[in-house]
Scaffold this motif. Structure first.
Motif, PDB file in Angstrom:
ATOM      1  N   SER A   6      20.291  23.149 -25.229  1.00 10.51           N
ATOM      2  CA  SER A   6      21.083  22.147 -24.107  1.00 10.51           C
ATOM      3  C   SER A   6      19.839  21.474 -23.113  1.00 10.51           C
ATOM      4  N   THR A   7      19.573  21.550 -22.364  1.00 10.94           N
ATOM      5  CA  THR A   7      18.997  20.558 -20.753  1.00 10.94           C
ATOM      6  C   THR A   7      17.637  19.943 -21.559  1.00 10.94           C
ATOM      7  N   GLY A  22      17.656  27.923  -6.371  1.00  9.29           N
ATOM      8  CA  GLY A  22      18.643  28.834  -7.515  1.00  9.29           C
ATOM      9  C   GLY A  22      20.197  28.556  -7.398  1.00  9.29           C
ATOM     10  N   VAL A  23      20.467  27.889  -7.030  1.00 13.99           N
ATOM     11  CA  VAL A  23      21.782  27.008  -7.258  1.00 13.99           C
ATOM     12  C   VAL A  23      22.379  25.902  -8.556  1.00 13.99           C
ATOM     13  N   ILE A  27      24.263  27.471 -12.079  1.00 12.10           N
ATOM     14  CA  ILE A  27      25.492  26.384 -13.145  1.00 12.10           C
ATOM     15  C   ILE A  27      24.698  26.296 -14.375  1.00 12.10           C
ATOM     16  N   GLN A  28      23.158  25.717 -14.466  1.00  6.13           N
ATOM     17  CA  GLN A  28      23.038  25.457 -16.101  1.00  6.13           C
ATOM     18  C   GLN A  28      23.026  26.470 -16.169  1.00  6.13           C
ATOM     19  N   LYS A  29      22.798  28.287 -16.030  1.00  5.40           N
ATOM     20  CA  LYS A  29      22.471  29.767 -16.574  1.00  5.40           C
ATOM     21  C   LYS A  29      24.150  29.788 -16.984  1.00  5.40           C
ATOM     22  N   GLU A  33      25.226  29.903 -21.343  1.00  4.18           N
ATOM     23  CA  GLU A  33      26.560  31.232 -21.746  1.00  4.18           C
ATOM     24  C   GLU A  33      27.980  30.577 -22.320  1.00  4.18           C
ATOM     25  N   ALA A  34      28.623  29.624 -21.810  1.00  2.00           N
ATOM     26  CA  ALA A  34      29.909  29.066 -21.876  1.00  2.00           C
ATOM     27  C   ALA A  34      30.056  28.184 -23.513  1.00  2.00           C
TER      28      ALA A  34
END
Length: 85
Positions: A6-7, A22-23, A27-29, A33-34
């Motif tokens: 996806s990235t 980290g932020v 958000i990407q993680k 998952e969604a």
């Protein structure tokens, strides 16, 4: 380690690269998952929710479950939308 699909597919030459903090990773993680669970995408049934209410059912508004012609129309619309992608 390879980038997630996806990235890599969303990254274009005109957009900025995702910051490596980290932020942004959190958000990407959460987004990945969604997407894996199917929370994003095309609605399966394009029938308006009002058709499933008591007022909609008693007034005869069509749903794929109650009207065969409408069910064929919905299937055709979903097929056409899938072909355009």
């Amino acid at each position: 380690m390879a980038e997630s699909k996806s990235t890599a597919s969303r990254q274009s030459k005109t957009t900025q690269e995702t910051p490596d903090d980290g932020v942004a990773q959190a958000i990407q993680k959460a987004t990945d998952e969604a997407e894996e669970q199917g929370y994003f995408g095309t609605a399966v049934d394009p029938t308006p929710n009002e058709h499933y209410t008591l007022a909609g059912v008693t007034s005869g508004k069509p749903t794929p479950e109650t009207d065969g012609d409408y069910a064929r129309e919905v299937r055709q619309k979903l097929d056409d939308d899938a072909r355009r992608r």
